[in-house]
Design a protein around this motif. Sequence first.
Motif, mmCIF file in Angstrom:
data_model
loop_
_atom_site.group_PDB
_atom_site.id
_atom_site.type_symbol
_atom_site.label_atom_id
_atom_site.label_comp_id
_atom_site.label_asym_id
_atom_site.label_seq_id
_atom_site.Cartn_x
_atom_site.Cartn_y
_atom_site.Cartn_z
ATOM 1 N N TRP A 60 0.746 -1.280 0.099
ATOM 2 C CA TRP A 60 0.106 -0.136 0.060
ATOM 3 C C TRP A 60 0.834 1.236 -0.093
ATOM 4 C CZ3 TRP A 60 -4.597 0.997 -1.552
ATOM 5 C CH2 TRP A 60 -5.243 2.176 -1.029
ATOM 6 N N PRO A 61 1.889 1.654 1.084
ATOM 7 C CA PRO A 61 2.750 2.705 1.100
ATOM 8 C C PRO A 61 3.348 2.983 -0.349
ATOM 9 C CG PRO A 61 3.226 1.344 2.923
ATOM 10 C CD PRO A 61 2.492 0.433 1.848
ATOM 11 N N GLN A 62 3.472 1.861 -1.053
ATOM 12 C CA GLN A 62 4.326 1.830 -2.313
ATOM 13 C C GLN A 62 3.658 2.112 -3.581
ATOM 14 O OE1 GLN A 62 7.501 2.121 -1.183
ATOM 15 N NE2 GLN A 62 7.156 1.076 0.674
ATOM 16 N N THR A 63 2.414 2.022 -3.570
ATOM 17 C CA THR A 63 1.384 2.267 -4.573
ATOM 18 C C THR A 63 1.369 3.472 -4.899
ATOM 19 O OG1 THR A 63 -0.532 2.526 -3.019
ATOM 20 C CG2 THR A 63 -0.242 0.464 -4.015
ATOM 21 N N THR A 64 1.198 3.842 -6.280
ATOM 22 C CA THR A 64 0.908 5.396 -6.898
ATOM 23 C C THR A 64 -0.206 5.775 -6.189
ATOM 24 O OG1 THR A 64 -0.214 4.605 -8.919
ATOM 25 C CG2 THR A 64 2.184 4.586 -8.864
ATOM 26 N N GLY A 65 -0.307 7.252 -6.080
ATOM 27 C CA GLY A 65 -1.750 7.857 -5.728
ATOM 28 C C GLY A 65 -2.796 7.387 -6.834
ATOM 29 N N ALA A 66 -2.451 7.082 -7.990
ATOM 30 C CA ALA A 66 -3.744 6.660 -8.882
ATOM 31 C C ALA A 66 -3.847 5.309 -8.616
ATOM 32 C CB ALA A 66 -3.002 6.724 -10.304
ATOM 33 N N GLN A 67 -3.078 4.368 -8.146
ATOM 34 C CA GLN A 67 -3.572 3.212 -7.675
ATOM 35 C C GLN A 67 -4.597 3.178 -6.595
ATOM 36 O OE1 GLN A 67 0.275 1.477 -7.523
ATOM 37 N NE2 GLN A 67 -0.199 0.216 -9.382
ATOM 38 N N ARG A 68 -3.932 4.096 -5.468
ATOM 39 C CA ARG A 68 -5.048 4.144 -4.439
ATOM 40 C C ARG A 68 -6.332 4.821 -4.709
ATOM 41 N NH1 ARG A 68 0.218 5.856 -2.680
ATOM 42 N NH2 ARG A 68 -0.255 7.940 -2.416
ATOM 43 N N ASP A 117 -9.142 11.903 -5.737
ATOM 44 C CA ASP A 117 -8.516 12.978 -6.561
ATOM 45 C C ASP A 117 -7.247 13.659 -5.939
ATOM 46 O OD1 ASP A 117 -11.091 12.695 -7.866
ATOM 47 O OD2 ASP A 117 -11.692 14.752 -7.741
ATOM 48 N N LEU A 118 -7.323 13.809 -4.718
ATOM 49 C CA LEU A 118 -5.959 14.417 -4.193
ATOM 50 C C LEU A 118 -4.842 13.352 -4.140
ATOM 51 C CD1 LEU A 118 -6.574 16.587 -1.160
ATOM 52 C CD2 LEU A 118 -6.720 17.275 -3.606
ATOM 53 N N ALA A 119 -5.130 12.047 -3.949
ATOM 54 C CA ALA A 119 -4.260 10.910 -4.210
ATOM 55 C C ALA A 119 -3.439 11.023 -5.445
ATOM 56 C CB ALA A 119 -4.765 9.591 -3.879
ATOM 57 N N GLU A 120 -4.331 11.109 -6.610
ATOM 58 C CA GLU A 120 -3.986 10.995 -7.989
ATOM 59 C C GLU A 120 -2.904 12.465 -8.089
ATOM 60 O OE1 GLU A 120 -7.260 9.088 -10.866
ATOM 61 O OE2 GLU A 120 -7.405 11.191 -10.091
ATOM 62 N N GLY A 121 -3.401 13.413 -7.606
ATOM 63 C CA GLY A 121 -2.567 14.590 -7.731
ATOM 64 C C GLY A 121 -1.024 14.544 -6.961
ATOM 65 N N LEU A 122 -1.324 13.746 -5.829
ATOM 66 C CA LEU A 122 -0.006 13.345 -5.222
ATOM 67 C C LEU A 122 1.186 12.982 -6.361
ATOM 68 C CD1 LEU A 122 -0.265 11.645 -1.645
ATOM 69 C CD2 LEU A 122 1.077 13.908 -2.357
ATOM 70 N N ASP A 123 0.655 12.051 -7.195
ATOM 71 C CA ASP A 123 1.815 11.713 -8.179
ATOM 72 C C ASP A 123 2.567 12.663 -8.814
ATOM 73 O OD1 ASP A 123 1.002 8.986 -7.227
ATOM 74 O OD2 ASP A 123 -0.378 8.800 -9.285
ATOM 75 N N THR A 124 1.872 13.844 -9.162
ATOM 76 C CA THR A 124 2.717 14.680 -9.914
ATOM 77 C C THR A 124 3.257 15.779 -8.698
ATOM 78 O OG1 THR A 124 0.720 15.921 -10.282
ATOM 79 C CG2 THR A 124 1.447 14.704 -12.117
ATOM 80 N N ARG A 125 2.748 15.805 -7.567
ATOM 81 C CA ARG A 125 3.206 16.910 -6.614
ATOM 82 C C ARG A 125 3.806 16.289 -5.560
ATOM 83 N NH1 ARG A 125 -0.381 18.653 -3.413
ATOM 84 N NH2 ARG A 125 -2.115 17.246 -3.854
#
Length: 493
Positions: A60-68, A117-125
């Motif tokens: 879980w902690p290693q997944t991308t934000g998009a996966q979460r 949405d914010l989890a996905e955003g984390l991938d770029t931020r």
Amino acid sequence: MKSYEHLYIDGHWVKPVLGGTFPTIDPSNETLLAQVAAATAADIDLAVKAARKAFDEGPWPQTTGAQRAVVLRRIAAGIRERLDTLAALEVQDNGKPFPEAQWDIGDTAGCFDFYADLAEGLDTRQEQTVPLADERFSCIARKEPMGVAGAIIPWNFPMLMAAWKVAPALAAGCCMVLKPSELTPLTALELANIAHEAGLPAGVLNVVTGLGPDAGAPLSEHPGIDKLAFTGSVPTGAKIMQAAARDIKNISLELGGKSPFIIFDDSDIEAAVEWIMFGIFWNQGEVCSATSRVLVQRGLYEPLLKRLVEETRTLSIGHGMKEGVLLGPLVNSTQYDKILQAVARGQEEGATLLYGGTRPADCNIGYFLTPAIFADVPVNSWIWNEEIFGPVVCVRPFDDEAEALKSANDSRFGLAAAVMSKDLVRAERVARRLRAGIVWVNCSQPTFTEAPWGGYKQSGIGRELGEWGLNNYLETKQITRYDSDQPWGWYIK
Ligand code: ADP
């Protein structure tokens, strides 16, 4: 009766180690709703260890934000599919009117979508370059999940308060142990079911039901917890802070309030009455941000009180599932007795009870109470200064802006405040000077998942919701690299 006698630990439903249960009661008829698994320190230890293992060794902690985000959105969808069932369960467990419960559950689902949405955003931020004056080095600042979170939540918005912690924690990549209130534990167990079906890996979310001292205290003391998030009363918040101090756990606390509502005499009287009522009678006044201290400018004071009493009389009180009911029972006998005592105390203290504060004539069982309106409440009285956490509003007159502000800010709490005036310049000026984490202008209580939520002073530490909520569960790391091909040359010349 559905069985709630298991805890959700490491992806499995297990009986508590000591096998105990506790009853949860339907406050509308004082009957047993369910026997619920009573976790003790041994179960908390298992739950924390499961979360620890999921964090240290799991994906879980290693997944991308998009996966979460995919899993979070499935949880949101699972909640929406069962919206009415969950809302009805909340009515049975807490007492609140069904339309309010439907609103809460819709918001709960929305909270999971928002943090997806914010989890996905984390991938770029997640990583940002930090420009350094010393060009021999390069530096990035990186957001990482904080670790294992323990969440202890209250009974007034059971599933929604769980979502405010679970959704951002999971979005950040944390693993966690959730302990709902013993008064309203059922929807948290349903959330475990929904998360399981959504494919959340084992151990990422563990749900343990139990009493405060038996389950909450061992959770707040457990050395395997990195982050504690709590919503509830000030005395329990202080205990949690003390427990967290031993291992310097990161904490966020959302505690009580005695929020003021300043109403200037240019306000529309009908709007003022409506927002006062929404500010203190919504959810039976069992709302930490309830605007329970109302300051009305003298010119509007008498006519406003008259209209407030007229409208309050018409409020339909009854079982939360009955059509048209706007006020359900209080959550349990302890709260009921506390509110009755507060009403008696207010009268002893010289406040004028204009209406309510008694058992309605047609409700012989259940923790039903007519909403209470106190006028001319002495400024030093207990009821003016202390949180009652029920449908009891205290009203005082004021003459000018400076007096209203002074009185509003004269409190050890600072969760919320509200101001009403047609003069928006004045309203904004007052809003900026109110010492509270949430200030409403020309309204009271509307709450948005996007906006920061939390208190000044003894109302808490930290902010939930929005990106602030996500940051609660993130650590910031700098990674600094020496890029120069020149030797450092400090010891070895
Ligand atoms: P209330 O008194 O209105 O029930 P609390 O703040 O005591 O409010 O309860 C909020 C949450 O805190 C509940 O989940 C409860 O079980 C938990 N709790 C109560 N006492 C403790 C404690 N000593 N340590 C940790 N959690 C506690």
